[in-house]
Each structure stands twice: as C-alpha cells, then as structure tokens.
Design a protein around this motif. Structure first.
Motif, PDB file in Angstrom:
ATOM      1  N   SER A 107      39.544  72.902   9.042  1.00  0.00           N
ATOM      2  CA  SER A 107      40.081  71.714   8.364  1.00  0.00           C
ATOM      3  C   SER A 107      40.929  70.880   9.299  1.00  0.00           C
ATOM      4  N   LYS A 108      41.714  71.522  10.144  1.00  0.00           N
ATOM      5  CA  LYS A 108      42.552  70.793  11.107  1.00  0.00           C
ATOM      6  C   LYS A 108      41.681  70.029  12.107  1.00  0.00           C
ATOM      7  N   VAL A 109      40.580  70.661  12.529  1.00  0.00           N
ATOM      8  CA  VAL A 109      39.703  70.058  13.536  1.00  0.00           C
ATOM      9  C   VAL A 109      38.994  68.820  12.984  1.00  0.00           C
ATOM     10  N   LYS A 152      27.492  66.819  15.309  1.00  0.00           N
ATOM     11  CA  LYS A 152      28.871  66.388  15.528  1.00  0.00           C
ATOM     12  C   LYS A 152      29.846  67.514  15.147  1.00  0.00           C
ATOM     13  N   LEU A 153      29.585  68.169  14.025  1.00  0.00           N
ATOM     14  CA  LEU A 153      30.426  69.295  13.598  1.00  0.00           C
ATOM     15  C   LEU A 153      30.353  70.420  14.622  1.00  0.00           C
ATOM     16  N   LYS A 154      29.157  70.716  15.083  1.00  0.00           N
ATOM     17  CA  LYS A 154      28.973  71.794  16.069  1.00  0.00           C
ATOM     18  C   LYS A 154      29.757  71.490  17.350  1.00  0.00           C
ATOM     19  N   LEU A 177      33.500  71.934  16.747  1.00  0.00           N
ATOM     20  CA  LEU A 177      33.880  73.344  16.639  1.00  0.00           C
ATOM     21  C   LEU A 177      33.798  74.041  17.993  1.00  0.00           C
ATOM     22  N   GLN A 178      32.771  73.731  18.771  1.00  0.00           N
ATOM     23  CA  GLN A 178      32.660  74.337  20.101  1.00  0.00           C
ATOM     24  C   GLN A 178      33.785  73.880  21.003  1.00  0.00           C
ATOM     25  N   SER A 179      34.199  72.656  20.855  1.00  0.00           N
ATOM     26  CA  SER A 179      35.311  72.132  21.649  1.00  0.00           C
ATOM     27  C   SER A 179      36.636  72.793  21.232  1.00  0.00           C
TER      28      SER A 179
END
Length: 189
Positions: free
Chosen positions: A132-134, A174-176, A179-181
């Motif tokens: 959620s923060k990301v 974009k989500l991936k 999250l990877q970042s």
C-alpha cells in the motif's frame, strides 16, 4: 462499418434503460468500484454511486455507446473520487460539526472489522501494508491490488480498472516494476 449518424454516447433515455437492465453482477461491480474509491476519497460509496448515475441521467456525464456500461459508470465514480480528493487537498472541503440540536446520520466506518484485522494480521497484513505504501500515489494500481485481493481475474479486473486487455497488462507490468523496485531481494518480512 461505423454509422456516422449514430451518436457516440448513449442518450439519457438509453442510460435510463441501461440502468433498468443492469445485471446483479454489473450492479455489484459498480458498487465495488464505489466502495473502493469511497475509502480513498472519504465520500460514502452510496453517494459516489448515486452521484455517478445522477450525472448520467442529467446529461452532465456520458457513457460511450458500445462500451461496457458498468465500466463506464465505474470510470465516472473514479473521476468523482479524484475530484473529491483534489478538493480536499486544496482545502475546498471544510469540515464543520452539525448545528446544535441537529444530529447527522452515522456514516459507516470504512475501517476493517475486528475479525478482518485479525485475519489480515495473521495472513498478509504486513506485506499488504508495505505494498500500500509503494502504490499510495497511483489509484489504478490501488484498484488493481484490491481486485487481485478480491480474487478478480481477467475481464473482472479490466472492468474494475475501466480498461481493456492491453491496459490491464500495462497496469500489471507497472505494479510488477514498482514491487521489484521496492523489494529487490523479496519481501523481507
């Protein structure tokens, strides 16, 4: 072949007919979108849904003729919620207590129930909090995560996001990337 004489948007009468013909699934999807955006903008879900339909019926907003009607309504709800968030951020929404002797209706608390909190803490709570923060600055990604958590897939997610297959794939990528970042070595939780 596209008929140039046919309007691009539904008329108010056609909107009225579409509302009467809503399936239970489409009505649920519209309310799910309203509930999702309600938690983000502070406007009750029922009000968001009603305002979207009111604007369609008054002709202030339009639904594309050959698009999924539920998706079009969800898009209007998203726009209304975004406007509410912008108004709140810019200080245009003043919060005042009701006058003396006047009571206001209790609004439903958008917080999860105690049972849901216990389950979330036990299962995926810490990870979802980090996610959620990301994605807190991207409403589309928030909606995507919510849909995934509600076990939506494919067309259901497309309708929730108000996009097509390519748009859903782009949102997932974009989500991936986010999250990877944010978690280059995994969750760490």
């Amino acid at each position: 072949m596209i008929d140039d004489d046919e309007p691009t948007y539904l008329s108010v009468d056609e909107v009225r007919a579409m509302i009467r013909q809503l399936t239970a699934i489409d009505a649920t999807r519209i309310f799910q979108a309203a509930r999702w955006f309600s938690a983000r903008c502070g406007m009750p879900a029922d009000d968001l849904q009603q305002e979207a339909l009111t604007r369609l019926l008054s002709g202030d907003r339009h639904a594309r003729r050959n698009a999924c009607f539920a998706r079009e309504v969800a898009g209007i709800i998203k726009s209304l919620a975004s406007s509410e968030c912008d108004a709140a951020k810019s200080g245009l929404r003043e919060v005042r207590p009701p006058p003396d002797g006047v009571t206001s209706p209790d609004l439903m608390d958008p917080a999860p129930s105690p049972e849901a909190l216990v389950i979330s803490l036990h299962d995926d709570g810490p990870m979802l909090a980090e996610i959620s923060k990301v994605i807190e600055d991207d409403v589309q990604l928030q909606l995507l995560v919510e849909g995934i958590c509600d076990k939506m897939r494919g067309e259901e997610l497309e309708e929730l996001l108000g996009t097509d297959t390519k748009g859903l794939a782009a949102a997932r990528r974009k989500l991936k990337r986010r999250l990877q970042s944010a978690f280059p070595k995994g969750s760490g939780l």
